[in-house]
Design an enzyme around this catalytic site. Structure first.
Site, PDB file in Angstrom:
ATOM      1  N   GLY A 130       0.801  -1.234   0.000  1.00  0.00           N
ATOM      2  CA  GLY A 130       0.000   0.000   0.000  1.00  0.00           C
ATOM      3  C   GLY A 130       0.826   1.273   0.000  1.00  0.00           C
ATOM      4  N   LYS A 159      -1.243  -2.227  -8.622  1.00  0.00           N
ATOM      5  CA  LYS A 159      -0.847  -1.740  -9.946  1.00  0.00           C
ATOM      6  C   LYS A 159       0.645  -1.422  -9.942  1.00  0.00           C
ATOM      7  CE  LYS A 159      -4.372   1.666  -9.340  1.00  0.00           C
ATOM      8  NZ  LYS A 159      -4.967   2.970  -9.438  1.00  0.00           N
ATOM      9  N   THR A 195      -7.313  -1.881   9.094  1.00  0.00           N
ATOM     10  CA  THR A 195      -8.353  -2.174  10.085  1.00  0.00           C
ATOM     11  C   THR A 195      -9.541  -2.876   9.421  1.00  0.00           C
ATOM     12  OG1 THR A 195      -9.292   0.009   9.722  1.00  0.00           O
ATOM     13  CG2 THR A 195      -7.765  -0.208  11.554  1.00  0.00           C
ATOM     14  N   ASN A 208      -4.622   0.917  15.935  1.00  0.00           N
ATOM     15  CA  ASN A 208      -4.179   2.300  16.082  1.00  0.00           C
ATOM     16  C   ASN A 208      -2.719   2.335  16.497  1.00  0.00           C
ATOM     17  OD1 ASN A 208      -3.881   5.054  16.587  1.00  0.00           O
ATOM     18  ND2 ASN A 208      -6.050   5.208  17.105  1.00  0.00           N
ATOM     19  N   PHE A 209      -1.898   2.955  15.647  1.00  0.00           N
ATOM     20  CA  PHE A 209      -0.471   3.056  15.938  1.00  0.00           C
ATOM     21  C   PHE A 209      -0.118   4.337  16.703  1.00  0.00           C
ATOM     22  CE2 PHE A 209       0.081   0.348  11.965  1.00  0.00           C
ATOM     23  CZ  PHE A 209       0.646  -0.729  12.616  1.00  0.00           C
ATOM     24  N   HIS A 215     -13.813  10.225  11.732  1.00  0.00           N
ATOM     25  CA  HIS A 215     -12.767   9.975  10.737  1.00  0.00           C
ATOM     26  C   HIS A 215     -13.100  10.647   9.416  1.00  0.00           C
ATOM     27  CE1 HIS A 215     -11.472   6.806  13.526  1.00  0.00           C
ATOM     28  NE2 HIS A 215     -10.309   6.871  12.908  1.00  0.00           N
ATOM     29  N   HIS A 216     -12.088  10.733   8.553  1.00  0.00           N
ATOM     30  CA  HIS A 216     -12.251  11.232   7.181  1.00  0.00           C
ATOM     31  C   HIS A 216     -13.288  10.377   6.444  1.00  0.00           C
ATOM     32  CE1 HIS A 216      -9.972   7.747   5.711  1.00  0.00           C
ATOM     33  NE2 HIS A 216      -9.367   7.853   6.872  1.00  0.00           N
ATOM     34  N   LYS A 250     -12.892   6.522   4.886  1.00  0.00           N
ATOM     35  CA  LYS A 250     -12.716   5.317   5.714  1.00  0.00           C
ATOM     36  C   LYS A 250     -13.819   4.310   5.394  1.00  0.00           C
ATOM     37  CE  LYS A 250     -11.976   3.861  10.473  1.00  0.00           C
ATOM     38  NZ  LYS A 250     -10.858   2.973  10.121  1.00  0.00           N
TER      39      LYS A 250
HETATM   40  P1  NAP Z   1      -5.683   4.787   1.580  1.00  0.00           P
HETATM   41  O1  NAP Z   1      -5.065   6.129   1.413  1.00  0.00           O
HETATM   42  O2  NAP Z   1      -6.983   4.515   0.892  1.00  0.00           O
HETATM   43  O3  NAP Z   1      -4.608   3.707   1.125  1.00  0.00           O
HETATM   44  C1  NAP Z   1      -4.896   2.350   0.842  1.00  0.00           C
HETATM   45  C2  NAP Z   1      -3.935   1.910  -0.227  1.00  0.00           C
HETATM   46  O4  NAP Z   1      -4.063   0.513  -0.418  1.00  0.00           O
HETATM   47  C3  NAP Z   1      -4.224   2.597  -1.583  1.00  0.00           C
HETATM   48  O5  NAP Z   1      -3.015   3.034  -2.140  1.00  0.00           O
HETATM   49  C4  NAP Z   1      -4.818   1.456  -2.395  1.00  0.00           C
HETATM   50  O6  NAP Z   1      -4.627   1.625  -3.786  1.00  0.00           O
HETATM   51  C5  NAP Z   1      -4.012   0.296  -1.837  1.00  0.00           C
HETATM   52  N1  NAP Z   1      -4.524  -1.007  -2.189  1.00  0.00           N
HETATM   53  C6  NAP Z   1      -5.803  -1.374  -2.482  1.00  0.00           C
HETATM   54  N2  NAP Z   1      -5.824  -2.673  -2.822  1.00  0.00           N
HETATM   55  C7  NAP Z   1      -4.550  -3.117  -2.747  1.00  0.00           C
HETATM   56  C8  NAP Z   1      -3.924  -4.369  -3.020  1.00  0.00           C
HETATM   57  N3  NAP Z   1      -4.627  -5.429  -3.443  1.00  0.00           N
HETATM   58  N4  NAP Z   1      -2.597  -4.485  -2.832  1.00  0.00           N
HETATM   59  C9  NAP Z   1      -1.868  -3.444  -2.437  1.00  0.00           C
HETATM   60  N5  NAP Z   1      -2.386  -2.203  -2.196  1.00  0.00           N
HETATM   61  C10 NAP Z   1      -3.717  -2.074  -2.349  1.00  0.00           C
HETATM   62  O7  NAP Z   1      -5.916   4.469   3.120  1.00  0.00           O
HETATM   63  P2  NAP Z   1      -5.021   4.909   4.367  1.00  0.00           P
HETATM   64  O8  NAP Z   1      -5.632   6.064   5.051  1.00  0.00           O
HETATM   65  O9  NAP Z   1      -3.603   4.941   3.966  1.00  0.00           O
HETATM   66  O10 NAP Z   1      -5.262   3.659   5.326  1.00  0.00           O
HETATM   67  C11 NAP Z   1      -4.817   2.358   4.987  1.00  0.00           C
HETATM   68  C12 NAP Z   1      -5.341   1.366   6.009  1.00  0.00           C
HETATM   69  O11 NAP Z   1      -4.781   1.685   7.287  1.00  0.00           O
HETATM   70  C13 NAP Z   1      -6.875   1.394   6.198  1.00  0.00           C
HETATM   71  O12 NAP Z   1      -7.323   0.097   6.489  1.00  0.00           O
HETATM   72  C14 NAP Z   1      -7.056   2.296   7.406  1.00  0.00           C
HETATM   73  O13 NAP Z   1      -8.260   2.013   8.102  1.00  0.00           O
HETATM   74  C15 NAP Z   1      -5.841   1.909   8.207  1.00  0.00           C
HETATM   75  N6  NAP Z   1      -5.354   2.919   9.164  1.00  0.00           N
HETATM   76  C16 NAP Z   1      -4.761   2.417  10.264  1.00  0.00           C
HETATM   77  C17 NAP Z   1      -4.211   3.259  11.176  1.00  0.00           C
HETATM   78  C18 NAP Z   1      -3.532   2.660  12.374  1.00  0.00           C
HETATM   79  O14 NAP Z   1      -3.033   3.409  13.198  1.00  0.00           O
HETATM   80  N7  NAP Z   1      -3.489   1.345  12.500  1.00  0.00           N
HETATM   81  C19 NAP Z   1      -4.261   4.652  10.992  1.00  0.00           C
HETATM   82  C20 NAP Z   1      -4.859   5.138   9.817  1.00  0.00           C
HETATM   83  C21 NAP Z   1      -5.384   4.255   8.898  1.00  0.00           C
HETATM   84  P3  NAP Z   1      -5.774   2.388  -4.670  1.00  0.00           P
HETATM   85  O15 NAP Z   1      -5.865   3.746  -4.140  1.00  0.00           O
HETATM   86  O16 NAP Z   1      -5.269   2.305  -6.074  1.00  0.00           O
HETATM   87  O17 NAP Z   1      -7.033   1.573  -4.482  1.00  0.00           O
END
Ligand code: NAP
Length: 265
Positions: free
Chosen positions: A9, A37, A101, A127-128, A155-156, A159
């Site tokens: 990701g 991709k 998540t 949550n990190f 959240h934004h 989500k």
């Molecule tokens: P985001 O900006 O939507 O990023 C998700 C990424 O995953 C996008 O680049 C997406 O690509 C990619 N993706 C989708 N399918 C994939 C696949 N098969 N293989 C590899 N990559 C793929 O979301 P984000 O805000 O970064 O959050 C990512 C995740 O972390 C979410 O689940 C969010 O809930 C979680 N999160 C966790 C914390 C924590 O502290 N643990 C904090 C914030 C967020 P496309 O855009 O091309 O679809």
């Protein structure tokens, strides 16, 4: 010796910050990225990154794992693929650190079993942000004295899962010390469905989604003549990177799955 990391990701908002953190950390080495991709490109060839990031991108995880000796796999994607990635990483004996998540309880128990079988550490942390972990711990302390509590997570609007993993985790920690109790008036009625939020053993969880928000939570306790609010705000995704760093270091010494950063701090 450096810890070799594969990140899934990299183009996402969390993934972008994680690429910066991992490549700036002397003891970490980003050996490959997984995306859906841009197979065959390097991270440096993507628009948003520095040209000198010669890190290959794969769309097939098996190929990636066969070509690179990795110690840790970091997943910051979406729930459906995050679960499959985590399972595959463990099958290859690579230790997952998962920020994605929305995993179900069944998926979590299956991964727990697999990590045990493979004798490999795995950290799944909804949550990190270290401040958010403290918010959860303080909420558990307060719940002993204030059993009436509602959680509001904000959240934004991109989500995908609701309620947030952090809200669920906070409610679970509160449940450890709070007796099951239906809150509000015994005869209360929702004239608009969902108005009172999700019900977890009588405790209410409300999820707000708006552009402009990042990750925020308030835990509001009510008692006779007083309320207590414990709140945490993540202003941007940099707030999560110290937690990821901590998990990458700690997962190297684990031989089982740990759910939640609060169990490591
Ligand atoms: P985001 O900006 O939507 O990023 C998700 C990424 O995953 C996008 O680049 C997406 O690509 C990619 N993706 C989708 N399918 C994939 C696949 N098969 N293989 C590899 N990559 C793929 O979301 P984000 O805000 O970064 O959050 C990512 C995740 O972390 C979410 O689940 C969010 O809930 C979680 N999160 C966790 C914390 C924590 O502290 N643990 C904090 C914030 C967020 P496309 O855009 O091309 O679809």
């Amino acid at each position: 010796m450096a810890i070799n990391i594969i990140l899934a990701g990299p183009r996402g908002r969390m993934g972008y910050e994680a690429v910066q953190m991992i490549t700036n950390e002397e003891s970490f080495r980003l050996v490959a990225c997984l995306d859906h991709k841009h197979d065959g490109l390097t991270v440096g060839e993507l628009e948003q990154f520095r040209d000198d990031l010669q890190v290959p991108i794969y769309t097939d995880f098996d190929t990636c794992l066969k070509q690179h000796q990795a110690d840790v796999f970091v997943d910051l994607t979406i729930p459906e693929v995050g679960y499959k990635h985590t399972k595959t990483a463990l099958q290859y004996k690579v230790r997952p650190v998962v920020g994605t998540t929305g995993f179900t309880d069944e998926q979590l128990s299956e991964l727990k079993e697999l990590a045990k079988e493979q004798k490999r550490g795995c950290i799944i942390a909804p949550n990190f942000a270290i401040g958010a972990i403290l918010m959860m711990k303080f909420s558990k302390m307060a719940a002993k004295y204030f059993p009436d509590v509602e959680i509001i997570e904000k959240h934004h609007d991109q989500k995908l899962d609701a309620p947030s993993g952090t809200a669920k985790k906070t409610a679970e920690l509160i449940q450890d010390v709070r007796e099951s109790k239906k809150q509000g008036h015994p005869n209360e009625e929702e004239t608009l469905p969902g108005a009172r939020g999700a019900d977890m053993n009588g405790m209410r969880i409300h999820s707000m989604r708006l552009p402009g928000l990042v990750a925020h939570q308030e835990v509001i306790f009510g008692g006779a003549g007083q309320t207590l609010t414990i709140s945490h705000d993540s202003m941007n995704r940099a707030s999560f990177m110290d937690g990821i760093k901590e998990c990458v270091n700690q997962v190297m010494d684990l031989e089982e799955l740990v759910y939640g950063l609060e169990n490591l701090l």
